[in-house]
Design an enzyme around this catalytic site. Structure first.
Site, mmCIF file in Angstrom:
data_model
loop_
_atom_site.group_PDB
_atom_site.id
_atom_site.type_symbol
_atom_site.label_atom_id
_atom_site.label_comp_id
_atom_site.label_asym_id
_atom_site.label_seq_id
_atom_site.Cartn_x
_atom_site.Cartn_y
_atom_site.Cartn_z
ATOM 1 N N SER A 254 56.900 51.791 47.869
ATOM 2 C CA SER A 254 57.239 50.922 48.986
ATOM 3 C C SER A 254 57.584 51.784 50.198
ATOM 4 O O SER A 254 56.743 52.559 50.654
ATOM 5 C CB SER A 254 58.375 49.977 48.590
ATOM 6 N N ASP B 31 51.071 40.929 47.206
ATOM 7 C CA ASP B 31 52.300 41.545 47.701
ATOM 8 C C ASP B 31 52.619 41.062 49.123
ATOM 9 O O ASP B 31 51.852 41.322 50.050
ATOM 10 C CB ASP B 31 52.129 43.066 47.698
ATOM 11 N N HIS C 68 54.456 42.868 44.753
ATOM 12 C CA HIS C 68 55.124 44.114 45.085
ATOM 13 C C HIS C 68 55.699 44.827 43.871
ATOM 14 O O HIS C 68 55.670 46.050 43.789
ATOM 15 C CB HIS C 68 56.242 43.825 46.087
#
Length: 698
Positions: free
Chosen positions: A547, A633, A668
């Site tokens: 991320s 995501d 995600h």
């Protein structure tokens, strides 16, 4: 891994699009990978454009072909990690009134069962069987679950595509039936009112943002929904919960710099919410209710690392705030828990947490721990009128323990210890706390795990993990996954770069916006320090981050590709300039305080342009790269890693592969099942072993 021995990679078409912004020009030849109907794709991935889907599938096929020699190793790694999980594991029961609530797994199950047991004895009652709910679904994840205060209802929020758009269901525990008309388009955040008559929840808009709070009668339908609160600032996150005392319903609103809490009294759950203290730019505060007063954690009056103030219930605004725990620079107050006779706070100093207990009489004591590096978390529990605090303790060598601490007697009872069925001997391992010197002279903490007696002559491969954003701290925590590398002779290290809060809020502020470059140079300094002291060498070092940690990976790959043999960038935020310039994306307005706003601020544009990984790719000898993504995501959209890989691959002069693994059925967090998630880690670790020239086969 010479290029002439690898299969031919995908070669996506280039369609140059010129963007002019604040008098600056940039070109994006892969902008077409962003589906114009991305909002629909998040909710229904099947509507993705055929060309984009075809390209992502080609990338997956290429990655499978390149890593085919590691398939046996991946299976071995997966079985090792799975062997460290007790398959029929259960959580430590959480007492609440006449019941104790817990989750447990059946052997072989990917998802848990939520149950409760009468505390005075009796049959177990199943509240929610996630494994049954997930049957036949490619993705299934429960974001939140909980019972009503009167114990008659059980609610849960389910995401069935990975996009974090949740439906909230309520089960009548007397009949076992799910009530009709589930809540649609939720963030997954909800709470029952203290009288158990109402459900409050946060609504997610079409751009994926939490925008409103609604309520409905617990046995009502969508026709009964009532709008409680609308957030006017598209850059604010919002959520709803009950106070620990069950005297108030709290609506929290805020970003990284400003916040506000609105109050709804428990004895008037249908009344309009009222701010405890109206929002003021730069002032952060959060609230807990303790008997007849509010306890407020705030940065007001220059308290950078926060202080605690108290305010009377009848006049809780700032004019009535009185310092309870004064600000102490370098001691970050991370949070508080309120019990009837006790106030508990979690503090962090020099990258380590501590728990401080305060009684009604103002006397305080801290809970002591022996290891030099450890991780410590508070469990808020379900009961207010209790003397028992539960915390979770672990270290890089020591599995997790769930400990009940009697705050009056100052005694500890271990309620549960993480079991490692395949065996784990902490004495075989060693953890160290190091400090690397950054270019500006700042000491950067590094936590290291290795086998006891490991030679520090540079011969061991090094796995270096980092994050460094949003004030999220790295902890010296136990990982069943890391052991698969350490047991193969690797050194596993965690760099606490600026952008986290390991050394207080100043540590966070020094790693964001105009100071973001510190995060990257800190990580480079950690790698150099470890290499210099024999903890590894560039030819056998793999860096990893996910991320915003993927942004870290992309930046250091551009700045110092010579330091790493491989880089794993999981769901990487690498297209920073384009994403922060698209105000329609879910997290863009809320994240301008973190990165700056390149739509209106020329300095922010230039600062982001200077480090954005996608915009700084150039002919360089890049390490081997594995990027991962999730089609659904909403946080780091699928096109970021896809575009980055497409531009990075032809720029690399090393001949080392640049790979993309796109999960076409997740978001995600990757796969939702506990074993499927391990398979993704096994792939990443197999890549790491392969990237340093290690054994590709088990």
């Amino acid at each position: 891994m010479a290029s002439d021995t690898l299969p031919r990679p995908p070669s996506p078409r280039r369609e140059a699009r010129t963007l002019v912004q604040l008098g600056r020009t940039r070109t994006d030849e892969y902008a077409w990978m962003k589906d114009e109907d991305w909002q629909k794709v998040l909710r229904d991935p099947s509507v993705l454009k055929a060309e984009i889907r075809g390209h992502l599938e080609a990338e997956n096929a290429y990655t499978r072909a390149v890593l085919a020699p590691t398939e046996g190793l991946q299976d071995t790694l997966f079985r090792e990690m799975k062997g460290r999980i007790r398959e029929d594991d259960a959580s430590a029961p959480e007492p609440d009134g006449d019941y104790a609530y817990l989750t447990r797994y059946a052997t072989g199950a990917q998802h848990p069962v939520h149950v409760r047991r009468p505390r005075r004895g009796g049959a177990e009652e199943i509240l929610l069987d996630e494994e049954a709910e997930a049957k036949g679904k490619a993705f299934f994840s429960v974001g939140a679950a909980g019972h009503s205060p009167d114990h008659r209802l059980f609610a849960w929020a389910a995401d069935e595509q990975g996009s974090e758009v949740y439906r909230i269901f309520i089960r009548d525990l007397a009949t076992g039936k799910v009530l009709p008309s589930p809540v649609e388009s939720s963030t997954g955040d909800f709470t029952f009112s203290p009288d158990s008559a109402w459900l409050f929840w946060t609504w997610r808009d079409d751009n994926g943002r939490p925008a409103r709070i609604y309520r409905r009668p617990v046995r009502g339908t969508a026709a009964d929904d009532v709008l409680v609160y609308t957030e006017a600032d598209e850059g604010f996150f919002i959520g709803v919960r009950r106070s620990a005392s069950d005297r108030f319903i709290l609506i929290a609103c805020g970003n990284q710099e400003t916040s506000e809490v609105l109050l709804i009294p428990a004895d008037g759950p249908t009344t309009a919410p009222v701010p405890l203290e109206p929002r003021r730019d730069g002032v952060l505060y959060d609230v807990e209710h303790w008997n007849d007063r509010f306890i407020i954690r705030t940065n007001a009056d220059g308290a950078e690392d926060f202080k605690l103030v108290s305010a009377p219930e009848t006049s809780p605004g700032r004019a009535g705030w009185k310092d309870l725990i004064a600000h102490r620079p370098g001691v970050l107050i991370e949070g508080t828990l309120a019990f009837h006779r006790w106030l508990v706070r979690l503090e962090k100093a020099d990258a380590l947490n501590r728990i401080v207990i305060r009684g009604e009489d103002g006397a305080e004591h801290a809970i002591a721990f022996d290891e030099p590096a450890f991780a410590l978390d508070l469990d808020p529990g379900l009961e207010y009128d209790t003397d028992v605090l539960r915390f979770v303790y672990n270290s890089m060598t020591t599995p997790r323990s769930w400990v009940d601490y009697d705050m009056a007697k100052r005694t500890r009872t271990v309620e549960k210890t993480q079991e490692i069925p395949s065996g784990h001997d902490p004495s075989r391992y060693e953890t160290r706390r190091l400090d690397a010197r950054a270019p500006d002279g700042t000491d950067i903490p590094v936590f290291v795990l290795m086998r006891k007696g490991q030679k520090l002559d540079g011969s061991a491969p090094l796995f270096l993990y980092g994050y460094g954003s949003y004030g999220i701290s790295q902890e010296a925590s136990f990982s069943i996954r890391a052991l698969s590398l350490v047991d193969r002779g690797w050194i596993w290290a965690r760099a606490c770069v600026r952008g986290g809060s390991e050394k207080g809020r100043g540590w966070f502020l020094d790693g964001r916006r105009e100071h973001k470059m510190n995060s990257f140079t800190d990580f480079i300094a950690c790698a150099e320090h470890l290499h210099r002291d024999g903890y590894g060498r560039p030819a056998t070092t793999v860096a990893c981050g996910g991320s915003a940690g993927g942004l870290l990976m992309g930046a250091v790959a551009n700045l110092r590709p010579d330091l790493f043999s491989g880089i794993i960038a999981a769901v990487p935020f690498v297209d920073v300039l384009n994403t922060m310039s698209d105000a329609s994306l879910p997290l863009t307005p809320p994240e301008w305080p973190e990165w700056g706003n390149p739509l209106t601020d020329p300095e922010a544009y230039d600062q982001i342009a200077a480090y954005s990984p996608y915009d700084n790719i150039a002919p360089r000898p890049y390490p081997a790269v594995l990027a991962t993504g999730g089609l659904s995501d909403p946080r780091v959209t699928y096109w970021e890693p896809a575009k980055w890989v497409a531009r990075l691959r032809p720029a690399s002069t090393s001949g080392r592969p640049v790979l993309l693994k796109m999960n076409m059925e997740a978001g995600h967090a990757g796969a939702a099942g506990r074993f499927d998630d391990l398979k993704e880690t096994a792939l990443e670790y197999a890549f790491a072993l392969w990237a340093v020239g290690g054994k590709a086969r088990p």
